[in-house]
Design an enzyme around this catalytic site. Structure first.
Site, PDB file in Angstrom:
ATOM      1  N   SER A 194      -4.757  10.556  -2.696  1.00 35.87           N
ATOM      2  CA  SER A 194      -3.420  10.945  -3.153  1.00 35.87           C
ATOM      3  C   SER A 194      -2.346  10.543  -2.139  1.00 35.87           C
ATOM      4  O   SER A 194      -2.632  10.431  -0.945  1.00 35.87           O
ATOM      5  CB  SER A 194      -3.391  12.458  -3.342  1.00 35.87           C
ATOM      6  OG  SER A 194      -3.689  13.087  -2.107  1.00 35.87           O
ATOM      7  N   VAL A 197      -2.157  13.108   0.878  1.00 30.93           N
ATOM      8  CA  VAL A 197      -3.145  12.948   1.956  1.00 30.93           C
ATOM      9  C   VAL A 197      -2.949  11.589   2.642  1.00 30.93           C
ATOM     10  O   VAL A 197      -3.176  11.458   3.850  1.00 30.93           O
ATOM     11  CB  VAL A 197      -4.586  13.150   1.432  1.00 30.93           C
ATOM     12  CG1 VAL A 197      -5.602  12.967   2.554  1.00 30.93           C
ATOM     13  CG2 VAL A 197      -4.748  14.542   0.819  1.00 30.93           C
ATOM     14  N   GLU A 215      -4.624   3.141  -0.474  1.00 30.47           N
ATOM     15  CA  GLU A 215      -4.712   2.942  -1.925  1.00 30.47           C
ATOM     16  C   GLU A 215      -4.436   4.296  -2.557  1.00 30.47           C
ATOM     17  O   GLU A 215      -5.314   5.166  -2.584  1.00 30.47           O
ATOM     18  CB  GLU A 215      -6.123   2.442  -2.304  1.00 30.47           C
ATOM     19  CG  GLU A 215      -6.490   1.079  -1.731  1.00 30.47           C
ATOM     20  CD  GLU A 215      -5.876  -0.081  -2.500  1.00 30.47           C
ATOM     21  OE1 GLU A 215      -5.405   0.130  -3.640  1.00 30.47           O
ATOM     22  OE2 GLU A 215      -5.860  -1.204  -1.966  1.00 30.47           O
ATOM     23  N   CYS A 249      -6.917   6.223 -11.279  1.00 32.72           N
ATOM     24  CA  CYS A 249      -5.644   6.052 -10.554  1.00 32.72           C
ATOM     25  C   CYS A 249      -4.678   5.170 -11.321  1.00 32.72           C
ATOM     26  O   CYS A 249      -3.473   5.375 -11.251  1.00 32.72           O
ATOM     27  CB  CYS A 249      -5.904   5.471  -9.170  1.00 32.72           C
ATOM     28  SG  CYS A 249      -6.820   3.924  -9.210  1.00 32.72           S
TER      29      CYS A 249
END
Ligand code: NAD
Length: 477
Positions: A194, A197, A215, A249
């Site tokens: 995320s 983080v 990513e 994602c």
């Protein structure tokens, strides 16, 4: 959940230094042999992976094949076939002031690298980057997600069988394990997860000036234009949205549909959902083909987004059933979602699609540009001018026209985000470069002009230097 012992982590990290220095010299064939060993050990556990995925979040074997094994095997095949070429130094032409010199880019392994992965594609997002890291000649430590313990344990066993710890190691655990790893001076960190983080990882990397590939995620917007093939849009979008239970994602997060085709689009979407998952709510709930939400906490989170939207006046067009105990949310379409609803603000990461009607494309573009840059953007349209306009006037990590998610699968395309959705790229040659240091090497020549710039500066020499600078106004040939 058991955290890994920080002392053991430190020992393994230290033990990888000697290997990393040795692997600087590794040949393409040695790197290929490592990837092949990993491939064979992974495929020997195919059935065990089916069971582990079923245990963790009821992901069906065909989805495990298509969205876990397939991308990893493709990455492996690509790297095995191309790594010799990727490793070759890249010769460059001398620029005008460098005439007579030779220059090249040398691809060196970064050294000791760390891969931290999320839970949503636990195998693909651990072993995919691992292949790139091995192709580039690095030692690796992997920290998979604590949320898919069965898959993580199986990957740990495979890594333990194939590699000594001083080459590649996997440490299971959650935040404490990740923090212990982030304290170490790795040469590169490849993080998938995320944006929240990602910021923690980047701050930790800054302490050692460790380079990062991030990513990340976000809300990927989707446009179904006036001229779109509505049936195609429904078929492809419903696949990309509900694949892996919506926990992808690059899943289309929400869709802007031109008012003139919205009803037809909704009708087609309902048909597709029914043909794939069952015509009744009961059938849909018991289908084996819809992956569950990873745990009850996440189910509750996605359900709260739905309830918030409904409380504010959104309408369910299909689906809507929630069973937190079973980690189940039906494939759901909602519309008339009021501005300010949480579902329009947070990444949904679950099987709910808000459908937003529009009449002016400019307003949609303005809305996309008012938000953080997304990981992906999708448009269904037959109007090339409209497609060009959207591509030119918006930014996103990647984009796909008349399909979705598939840009992830193309090994010759860079895969990554932009700003809030990520930094750097993965896959194929881009993955190899993410895990390589591009070292600039210049071989000097007696013809080098630089001698003119050495002091002392006589009048004549000053004039000559000015002339050289002025000459750079001339266009390049
Ligand atoms: P997450 O960020 O919560 O966790 C990712 C990893 O970070 C896990 O291994 C976790 O243990 C670790 N972690 C969690 N908190 C940490 C902390 N405080 N310090 C250090 N490490 C920590 O993400 P997630 O919930 O596992 O995955 C979902 C997110 O990942 C979504 O935003 C999704 O879009 C994104 N994602 C991006 C990609 C991509 O390729 N761009 C792929 C998959 C998922």
């Amino acid at each position: 959940m058991v955290e890994s012992d920080p002392r053991r982590i430190r020992e393994v990290f230290d033990s990888q230094l000697e290997t990393a220095l040795r692997w600087r010299l590794s040949t393409a064939n040695e790197r290929i042999a490592r990837i092949k060993k990993l491939r064979d050990a992974m495929m020997a556990q195919r059935e065990a992976f089916y069971e582990a995925f079923m245990q963790d979040y009821r992901k069906s074997p065909p989805e495990v094949e298509a969205s876990e094994f397939l991308p990893v095997m493709d990455e492996m095949r690509h790297a095995i076939g191309r790594v010799k070429r990727w490793m070759k130094p890249l010769k460059v032409w001398p620029t005008s002031t460098m005439l007579g010199t030779s220059g090249w880019v040398q691809y060196q392994p970064r050294g000791r690298v760390l891969i931290i992965a999320p839970w949503n594609y636990p195998l693909s997002l651990c072993f995919g980057p691992l292949v790139s890291a091995l192709a580039a000649g690095n030692t690796v430590i992997i920290k998979p997600s604590e949320m898919t313990p069965a898959v993580s344990a199986l990957m740990g066993r495979i890594i333990g069988e194939v590699f000594p710890h001083a080459e590649v190691a996997l440490f299971e655990g959650g935040t404490a394990t990740a923090q212990a790893l982030l304290d170490l001076p790795f040469d590169h960190i490849f993080f998938t997860g995320s944006p929240a983080v990602g910021k923690i990882v980047m701050a930790a990397a800054a302490k050692h000036l460790t380079s990062v590939t991030l990513e990340l995620g976000g809300k990927s917007p989707t446009i179904v234009g006036e001229t779109a093939d509505v049936k195609l849009a429904a078929e492809t979008l419903m696949w990309g949205k509900f694949l892996n239970g919506g926990q992808t994602c690059v899943a289309p997060d929400h869709v802007y549909v031109h008012d003139s085709v919205k009803d037809a689009f909704m009708t087609e979407c309902r048909k597709v959902i029914q043909s794939r998952y069952g015509t009744s709510a009961h059938e849909q709930k018991h289908t084996a083909d819809l992956t569950r939400i990873v745990n009850q906490r996440h189910t509750q989170r996605v359900a709260s987004l739905l309830y918030d939207a409904l409380t504010r006046g959104a309408a369910i067009q299909t689906g809507g059933e929630v069973d937190v105990a079973q980690c189940y949310i039906a494939p759901t379409l909602i519309d008339r979602v009021p501005t300010g609803s949480q579902i329009l603000e947070e990444e949904i990461f679950g099987p709910i699609l808000p459908v937003i009607g529009y009449s002016r494309l400019d307003a949609v573009i303005a809305e996309i540009n008012s938000r953080p840059k997304p990981l992906a953007l999708y448009i269904w349209s037959k109007d090339q001018k409209e497609i060009d306009k959207v591509l030119l006037q918006t930014s996103s990590g990647g984009a796909c026209i008349n399909h979705c998610v598939m840009q992830f699968a193309h090994g010759e395309l860079p895969f990554g985000g932009v700003n809030n959705s990520g930094i750097g790229n993965a896959h194929g040659h881009y993955g190899f470069k993410a895990f390589s240091h591009e070292r600039a090497v210049l071989r000097s020549s007696p013809l080098m002009l630089v001698k003119l710039f050495y002091p002392p500066f006589s009048e004549a020499r000053r004039g000559l230097i000015r002339k050289i600078v002025d000459m750079l106004r001339l266009p390049m040939i």
